[in-house]
Design a protein around this motif. Structure first.
Motif, PDB file in Angstrom:
ATOM      1  N   MET A 182      97.200   4.684  39.936  1.00  0.00           N
ATOM      2  CA  MET A 182      98.375   4.554  39.074  1.00  0.00           C
ATOM      3  C   MET A 182      98.014   4.989  37.652  1.00  0.00           C
ATOM      4  O   MET A 182      96.947   4.643  37.135  1.00  0.00           O
ATOM      5  N   THR A 183      98.878   5.717  36.990  1.00  0.00           N
ATOM      6  CA  THR A 183      98.608   6.255  35.659  1.00  0.00           C
ATOM      7  C   THR A 183      98.636   5.150  34.607  1.00  0.00           C
ATOM      8  O   THR A 183      99.509   4.279  34.620  1.00  0.00           O
ATOM      9  N   VAL A 184      97.668   5.201  33.687  1.00  0.00           N
ATOM     10  CA  VAL A 184      97.641   4.292  32.543  1.00  0.00           C
ATOM     11  C   VAL A 184      98.292   4.990  31.356  1.00  0.00           C
ATOM     12  O   VAL A 184      97.913   6.116  31.012  1.00  0.00           O
ATOM     13  N   THR A 185      99.263   4.339  30.756  1.00  0.00           N
ATOM     14  CA  THR A 185      99.941   4.904  29.588  1.00  0.00           C
ATOM     15  C   THR A 185      99.529   4.149  28.329  1.00  0.00           C
ATOM     16  O   THR A 185      99.125   2.978  28.386  1.00  0.00           O
ATOM     17  N   LEU A 186      99.654   4.823  27.206  1.00  0.00           N
ATOM     18  CA  LEU A 186      99.204   4.275  25.925  1.00  0.00           C
ATOM     19  C   LEU A 186     100.360   4.183  24.953  1.00  0.00           C
ATOM     20  O   LEU A 186     101.166   5.106  24.830  1.00  0.00           O
ATOM     21  N   GLU A 187     100.428   3.051  24.253  1.00  0.00           N
ATOM     22  CA  GLU A 187     101.362   2.875  23.143  1.00  0.00           C
ATOM     23  C   GLU A 187     100.568   2.455  21.909  1.00  0.00           C
ATOM     24  O   GLU A 187      99.581   1.719  22.022  1.00  0.00           O
ATOM     25  N   LEU A 247      97.761  -0.630  26.542  1.00  0.00           N
ATOM     26  CA  LEU A 247      97.576   0.184  27.739  1.00  0.00           C
ATOM     27  C   LEU A 247      98.373  -0.453  28.869  1.00  0.00           C
ATOM     28  O   LEU A 247      98.233  -1.645  29.144  1.00  0.00           O
ATOM     29  N   ARG A 248      99.200   0.336  29.525  1.00  0.00           N
ATOM     30  CA  ARG A 248     100.045  -0.182  30.609  1.00  0.00           C
ATOM     31  C   ARG A 248      99.703   0.517  31.920  1.00  0.00           C
ATOM     32  O   ARG A 248      99.550   1.747  31.968  1.00  0.00           O
ATOM     33  N   GLU A 249      99.599  -0.279  32.966  1.00  0.00           N
ATOM     34  CA  GLU A 249      99.403   0.236  34.321  1.00  0.00           C
ATOM     35  C   GLU A 249     100.249  -0.618  35.256  1.00  0.00           C
ATOM     36  O   GLU A 249      99.911  -1.771  35.528  1.00  0.00           O
ATOM     37  N   GLY A 250     101.361  -0.076  35.708  1.00  0.00           N
ATOM     38  CA  GLY A 250     102.264  -0.848  36.552  1.00  0.00           C
ATOM     39  C   GLY A 250     102.762  -2.075  35.809  1.00  0.00           C
ATOM     40  O   GLY A 250     103.262  -1.987  34.691  1.00  0.00           O
ATOM     41  N   ALA A 251     102.574  -3.248  36.415  1.00  0.00           N
ATOM     42  CA  ALA A 251     103.050  -4.492  35.814  1.00  0.00           C
ATOM     43  C   ALA A 251     102.076  -5.069  34.797  1.00  0.00           C
ATOM     44  O   ALA A 251     102.373  -6.089  34.169  1.00  0.00           O
ATOM     45  N   ARG A 276      94.690  10.819  32.323  1.00  0.00           N
ATOM     46  CA  ARG A 276      93.905  11.531  33.331  1.00  0.00           C
ATOM     47  C   ARG A 276      92.739  10.707  33.865  1.00  0.00           C
ATOM     48  O   ARG A 276      91.968  11.205  34.683  1.00  0.00           O
ATOM     49  N   GLY A 277      92.597   9.458  33.396  1.00  0.00           N
ATOM     50  CA  GLY A 277      91.594   8.591  33.978  1.00  0.00           C
ATOM     51  C   GLY A 277      90.467   8.145  33.066  1.00  0.00           C
ATOM     52  O   GLY A 277      89.524   7.485  33.533  1.00  0.00           O
ATOM     53  N   ALA A 332      90.929  -7.203  32.881  1.00  0.00           N
ATOM     54  CA  ALA A 332      90.998  -8.614  33.260  1.00  0.00           C
ATOM     55  C   ALA A 332      92.326  -8.933  33.942  1.00  0.00           C
ATOM     56  O   ALA A 332      92.364  -9.588  34.994  1.00  0.00           O
ATOM     57  N   LYS A 333      93.407  -8.456  33.387  1.00  0.00           N
ATOM     58  CA  LYS A 333      94.727  -8.770  33.945  1.00  0.00           C
ATOM     59  C   LYS A 333      94.940  -8.065  35.282  1.00  0.00           C
ATOM     60  O   LYS A 333      95.531  -8.635  36.208  1.00  0.00           O
ATOM     61  N   ARG A 334      94.447  -6.837  35.386  1.00  0.00           N
ATOM     62  CA  ARG A 334      94.565  -6.106  36.646  1.00  0.00           C
ATOM     63  C   ARG A 334      93.761  -6.775  37.752  1.00  0.00           C
ATOM     64  O   ARG A 334      94.169  -6.794  38.919  1.00  0.00           O
TER      65      ARG A 334
END
Length: 327
Positions: A1-6, A35-39, A72-73, A101-103
């Motif tokens: 799953m792609t990690v997005t950045l804000e 950093l967001r990945e899914g939930a 891209r990882g 940690a959350k993942r």
């Protein structure tokens, strides 16, 4: 799953202002990377610092520039080579720890192979001012067990004497923020010794700290501006007795943990400090603080308002963060 950045910036008012040898501030200006990945979302906060050539805008740009690589990882391990130590890397590094940690449904402490953190006594800072103003501030904080006194060079002998008289039971450490000269060193050191000061932070400019090799230092001297990463320790060993580890200098928790282990192995005393940020910036440093000789993570206590949820304090006792804040 792609990690997005804000990337975002916040400004937090400081209660009564804050003054050190380099100037005064009324607000803590911070940058937050998410950093967001899914939930799952991980956050990290940094404090750009002009002393190191950083600005809020420049740090935000440096963080945002890595968004394609993160998508891209690029991970936390790769980040250490992708970006130099400093505030920008700190925000991203701590966001990666929080996301991991959350993942994984665990804690940052467990990921680092550490025991769950315990509550710690933090220093409480007395800003630089006239002896009378500093004495009044110290009197209000006299019941706190450890005070960190900001000094400024000429007149520091009167300042530290006034603080000691106003807070006779408190343990004292001082921070000159590079404001002493060799000519002032002996007099100010003697005044600190008379006041029972335990530690003196960065008395001389980092560019002139080689003089510490020959100056008598009956009180242990701590490197702050002279220390950034573990690569600095070899040079500092003949000059300093202690080091102040700040995540905004190390470029995050990853290098801070390496630095702390190496410093202890080299018989440095360890302080864990902070810039003026919110509880989100302090939370990762709590892990490094577990084995520190001195903890100076009082920035949220100096703010007129902290973020919610924030760290809990019982007087000067800092309670470790919950997962809703970080880690």
């Amino acid at each position: 799953m792609t990690v997005t950045l804000e990337v975002a910036t916040d400004s937090w008012p400081i209660e009564g202002g804050f003054t050190i040898a380099r100037g005064s501030r009324t607000h803590a200006n911070v940058v937050v990377a998410t950093l967001r990945e899914g939930a799952h979302a991980g956050r990290g906060e940094c404090v750009p610092y002009a002393r190191y050539g950083e600005t809020v805008e420049g740090v935000m740009d440096d963080i945002a520039r890595l968004a394609p690589e993160i998508a891209r990882g690029l991970d936390r391990a790769g980040l250490q080579q992708a970006m130099p130590a400093g505030a920008a890397r700190n925000a991203l590094d701590c966001a990666f720890w929080d996301l991991e940690a959350k993942r994984g449904g665990t804690t940052a402490a467990a990921l680092a192979g550490l025991a769950e953190p315990r509550a710690q006594i933090t220093a409480f800072t007395i800003s630089l001012g006239t002896p009378e103003k500093m004495a009044a501030d110290a009197a209000k904080a006299a019941s706190r067990p450890l005070l960190k006194v900001k000094l400024g060079g000429e007149g520091d002998d009167a300042r530290i004497a006034a603080v000691r008289a106003a807070a006779p039971q408190a343990r004292l450490i001082v921070d000159a923020n590079e404001a002493w000269t060799e000519a002032l060193f002996a007099r100010n050191m003697a005044a600190c010794q008379e006041a029972g000061v335990e530690l003196i932070e960065q008395p001389l400019p980092s560019s002139a700290d080689g003089a510490l090799a020959t100056l008598e230092r009956p009180i242990p001297v701590c490197a702050d501006e002279s220390l950034h990463t573990s690569a600095d320790l070899e040079r500092l060993a003949p000059l300093y007795d202690a080091v102040n580890i700040k995540l905004d200098k190390t470029g995050g928790l990853t290098e801070a943990l390496v630095l702390a282990r190496k410093a202890r192995a080299m018989d440095f005393r360890v302080m864990v400090g902070c810039m003026l940020g919110t509880s989100l910036a302090m939370a990762p440093a709590v892990l490094v603080a577990q084995e520190a000789d001195y903890v100076d993570l009082d920035a949220p206590l100096l703010l007129a308002q902290d973020r919610e949820p924030g760290l809990a304090f019982e007087g000067s006792l800092l309670i470790p963060p919950g997962p809703a804040l970080w880690g």
